[in-house]
Design an enzyme around this catalytic site. Structure first.
Site, mmCIF file in Angstrom:
data_model
loop_
_atom_site.group_PDB
_atom_site.id
_atom_site.type_symbol
_atom_site.label_atom_id
_atom_site.label_comp_id
_atom_site.label_asym_id
_atom_site.label_seq_id
_atom_site.Cartn_x
_atom_site.Cartn_y
_atom_site.Cartn_z
ATOM 1 N N MET A 78 56.271 32.115 85.691
ATOM 2 C CA MET A 78 56.740 31.523 84.440
ATOM 3 C C MET A 78 55.795 30.424 83.933
ATOM 4 S SD MET A 78 60.811 31.274 85.300
ATOM 5 C CE MET A 78 61.269 30.712 83.667
ATOM 6 N N ASP A 234 60.043 35.256 87.126
ATOM 7 C CA ASP A 234 60.064 35.674 88.523
ATOM 8 C C ASP A 234 61.364 35.338 89.247
ATOM 9 O OD1 ASP A 234 59.529 32.950 88.434
ATOM 10 O OD2 ASP A 234 57.649 33.066 89.520
#
Length: 482
Positions: A78, A234
């Site tokens: 991210m 994730d």
């Protein structure tokens, strides 16, 4: 039918092929490097992700089920900023999540009340919005050419579909998203000197983001239509892989860093506690997580000094949980996230004596990490999260002593999953399956079978509660002298 989950990590890409029941068929991996041109900088060339994806696909094409591929999901690390011009050309290397150059810009944005109120989070230096403020300030010629800003997973989706699209869970880590309204915030974009037209189109992670490009499908030996899902950040993908979808479901991940994640049925941000509050990868769901920066990394640090492997350090402790020791360890080797949001603090031992040996120091490290996770648990509980039980994953979960300790410190049973897939790649594949088939997320995103339950040692819960009560004051004491 077959479905592909892609887990785009910081150090490598993993591709997992599953069947219509979600059972793994095959996987492939490729690795790449990050660049650190200056202290605190962490960058990566997006072209390396494309090369890794193509390499993994070349391996999977030999699988008999490959021609039946019908859905793809992408999970990615991210907060990264991939900057594109009007021709979708990359303007500079991606600034990664662990890049801290934008600390001043993050502080400036976080000082504006609308960011915590709308985004639901502290503006951390690693988030995307302060990165763009840094680029505007230090690389104005690049900033002037930005047509689109994509997160790493969205950049892979652009390669797959030809469309600028991102999912809610990943976008929630930019500091530009209204996490309750699940849309870009005009106010936050304007405060960060950005425009809505520079943002990708938003979809839910389990919804179709587009179809696999026809030329790419032909190159990959595919003839049928292939749906590409919105995908996920994730941690949201890991939650999908572990079946953490709704209230009362969550996991503790004992990796280099430690993560305590709880799925939520509603949006209940608590930015003052340094909890991350993000949209989940499915509609109408959110998740919150506390993060400690040095989890197994604390034990790895001690093992390097002692010249022993971590398992050799913990073996003398046996499996029977001992009461809290006199020696305390503050696990802040790289600073701390939840609940202190303190990049400057560093670790410490206290209570050392002439009689202190290696085993006492090992116990102190394990206990210090457990207390750090308790900080995150307290923050989550204060937000109303149900932590009645947690799935335990990650490398640290191989130590039964550590698991019993954490279960007791948290006063929460820990469920160990049966062997198999339950990570971000599986979560991404599940999102691809849902997007391609229209299946209900609740039917697909299920927890793995439990192999063992580690219960708290009830007789020691009060003693560890008392020991934990000194943990917070110890942080403030050490902070005062550093």
């Amino acid at each position: 039918m077959a479905y592909l989950g892609i887990d785009l990590g910081t150090s490598g890409l993993r591709a997992l092929l599953v069947d219509e029941a979600g059972a793994p068929l095959a996987s492939a991996e490729r690795h790449y490097e990050a660049q650190h041109p200056h202290p605190g900088w962490s960058e990566q060339e997006p072209a390396s992700w494309i090369a890794a994806l193509e390499g993994a696909v070349s391996d999977l094409r030999a699988e008999p089920a490959w021609p039946a591929l019908r859905g793809i999901g992408v999970a990615g690390h991210m907060h990264g900023a991939v900057l594109l011009n009007a021709e979708d050309q990359v303007l500079r290397p991606c600034i990664l999540w662990n890049d801290t150059r934008a600390h001043a810009e993050a502080a400036e944005l976080d000082a504006r009340s609308e960011f915590r109120a709308i985004s639901g989070n502290i503006v951390f230096p690693g988030f995307t919005a302060p990165k763009l403020c840094w680029v505007q300030r230090h690389e104005p010629e690049v900033f002037a050419r930005i047509a689109k800003v994509l997160l790493p997973a969205a950049f892979l989706s652009l390669y797959l579909t030809g469309e600028h699209v991102a999912d809610m869970s990943d976008s929630a880590g930019t500091s530009w998203l209204d996490i309750a309204g699940r849309d870009w915030s005009e106010a936050l974009l304007a405060a960060g000197h950005m425009r809505r037209d520079q943002m990708p189109r938003l979809v839910e992670g389990s919804e179709p983001a587009g179809d696999l490009r026809k030329d790419l499908a032909a190159n990959w030996g595919l003839s049928g239509p292939v749906t590409v899902a919105g995908g996920a950040g994730d941690n949201a993908a890991a939650a999908c892989g572990t079946g953490a979808l709704g209230e009362g479901q969550g996991f503790v991940s004992l990796g280099t860093s430690g993560v305590l994640l709880a799925a939520r049925d509603g949006c209940h941000p608590r930015p003052e506690s340094a909890l991350h509050s993000f949209c989940h990868a499915v509609p109408g769901r959110w998740y919150q997580m506390g993060v400690m920066l040095s989890c197994t990394d604390s034990l790895n640090w001690l093992s390097r000094i002692a010249g022993l492997r971590p398992a050799e350090l913990t073996a003398p402790l046996g499996v029977t949980l001992q009461p809290p020791g006199r020696v305390r360890f503050l696990p802040y080797l790289s600073g701390e996230r939840t609940p202190h949001n303190d990049a400057v603090i560093r670790g410490a031992f206290t209570g050392l004596g002439a009689e202190t040996g290696r085993d006492e120091m090992t116990r102190a490290v394990l206990e210090g990490v457990a207390f750090g996770l308790r900080d995150s648990a307290e923050a989550l509980r204060s937000a109303g999260a149900d932590l009645s039980h947690l799935l335990a994953i990650g490398g640290g979960s191989r130590s039964r002593y550590w698991l019993r300790l954490i279960a007791t410190v948290l006063d929460t049973p820990l469920h160990l999953p049966a062997s198999g897939e339950f990570g971000a790649a599986l979560g991404a594949a599940r999102l691809g399956l849902i997007a391609a088939t229209g299946a209900a997320p609740e039917e697909v995103i299920r927890p793995p079978a439990t192999a063992e339950v580690i219960e708290p040692v009830a007789a020691l819960v009060p003693a560890f509660d008392e020991a934990y009560s000194t943990f917070g004051p110890a942080y403030h004491g050490i902070r005062a002298i550093q």
